[in-house]
Write a protein that holds these residues in place. Structure first.
Motif, short mmCIF file in Angstrom:
data_model
loop_
_atom_site.label_atom_id
_atom_site.label_comp_id
_atom_site.label_asym_id
_atom_site.label_seq_id
_atom_site.Cartn_x
_atom_site.Cartn_y
_atom_site.Cartn_z
N CYS A 18 31.65 39.10 37.88
CA CYS A 18 32.17 40.36 37.33
C CYS A 18 32.31 41.42 38.42
N ALA A 19 31.37 41.47 39.35
CA ALA A 19 31.50 42.42 40.45
C ALA A 19 32.73 42.12 41.28
N GLY A 20 33.01 40.84 41.49
CA GLY A 20 34.21 40.46 42.23
C GLY A 20 35.49 40.82 41.49
N LEU A 21 35.47 40.67 40.15
CA LEU A 21 36.66 41.01 39.37
C LEU A 21 36.92 42.52 39.36
N VAL A 22 35.90 43.29 39.66
CA VAL A 22 36.09 44.74 39.79
C VAL A 22 36.45 45.10 41.24
N ALA A 23 35.76 44.50 42.20
CA ALA A 23 35.95 44.87 43.60
C ALA A 23 37.28 44.40 44.18
N LEU A 24 37.70 43.18 43.87
CA LEU A 24 38.92 42.66 44.48
C LEU A 24 40.17 43.49 44.15
N PRO A 25 40.40 43.87 42.89
CA PRO A 25 41.57 44.73 42.64
C PRO A 25 41.49 46.07 43.38
N LEU A 26 40.28 46.61 43.53
CA LEU A 26 40.14 47.87 44.27
C LEU A 26 40.48 47.69 45.74
N HIS A 48 40.93 37.13 50.70
CA HIS A 48 41.00 35.68 50.57
C HIS A 48 39.60 35.06 50.59
N TYR A 49 38.79 35.48 51.55
CA TYR A 49 37.43 34.95 51.64
C TYR A 49 36.62 35.31 50.39
N GLY A 50 36.72 36.56 49.96
CA GLY A 50 35.98 36.98 48.77
C GLY A 50 36.38 36.20 47.53
N TYR A 51 37.68 35.96 47.38
CA TYR A 51 38.14 35.24 46.19
C TYR A 51 37.77 33.77 46.23
N HIS A 94 40.92 36.49 36.15
CA HIS A 94 40.51 35.93 37.44
C HIS A 94 41.71 35.27 38.12
N SER A 95 42.48 34.52 37.35
CA SER A 95 43.67 33.85 37.88
C SER A 95 44.72 34.87 38.34
N LEU A 96 44.86 35.94 37.59
CA LEU A 96 45.81 36.99 37.97
C LEU A 96 45.42 37.63 39.30
N VAL A 97 44.14 37.90 39.47
CA VAL A 97 43.66 38.45 40.75
C VAL A 97 43.94 37.46 41.88
N GLY A 98 43.70 36.19 41.63
CA GLY A 98 43.98 35.17 42.64
C GLY A 98 45.46 35.11 43.00
N HIS A 99 46.31 35.28 41.99
CA HIS A 99 47.75 35.28 42.23
C HIS A 99 48.14 36.43 43.16
N VAL A 100 47.56 37.60 42.93
CA VAL A 100 47.86 38.75 43.78
C VAL A 100 47.34 38.51 45.20
#
Length: 163
Positions: A18-26, A48-51, A94-100
């Protein structure tokens, strides 16, 4: 004892996911098309590494441990199925963030990621729904039709299987 370890693993992995799903878009929203190549490369490596090395493995561990918990505790209640639908939405996000993240790496500075605000709003709302369902365990009526619970004593509309 095993239940406590699995639950602890589930909660730890969920926190990381959940922290990653908040941090990565930011982090992705900090990208500017006009920035220098060095800054762009650094941002791309971080996302890339974080995801791939942190957020995705945490998601897999959280889902695996959660599935194990369902069977260890035998929680087959309507609220659990509602929670699983919300977790499915988290997987889609999660998949949407990965796509971006992939678009950022493939387009080499030409791609401007979308605003993080709508994605964060949906992610945080979904996390809130999951947390509410787990903590409140609300009584949700069984919405399945009665005929699904009663054997119909009918044959399947298929021919016999050839031998």
């Amino acid at each position: 004892m095993i239940l406590a370890w699995v639950k602890g693993l589930h909660i730890a992995a969920l926190i990381l996911w959940c922290a990653g799903l908040v941090a990565l878009p930011l982090v992705l929203s900090k990208h500017d098309v006009a920035e220098e190549q060095a800054n762009y490369a650094r941002l791309r490596k971080i996302t890339h590494y974080g995801y791939t090395r942190i957020v995705t493995p945490a998601a897999v561990v959280a889902i695996a441990a959660g599935t194990l918990l369902i069977f260890l505790r035998q929680v087959f209640e309507p609220w659990m199925f509602a929670k699983l639908v919300a977790v499915g939405l988290l997987v889609a996000l999660h998949s949407l963030v990965g796509h971006v993240v992939v678009l950022m790496s493939e387009r080499r500075g030409e791609y401007a990621p979308p605003s993080s605000k709508p994605l964060l709003a949906v992610v945080l709302a979904t996390m809130t729904v999951v947390l509410t369902l787990v903590l409140a365990k609300p009584v949700i009526p069984d919405l399945t039709p009665a005929w699904l619970d009663i054997p119909q004593n009918r044959q399947l509309p298929l021919e016999a299987t050839p031998t």
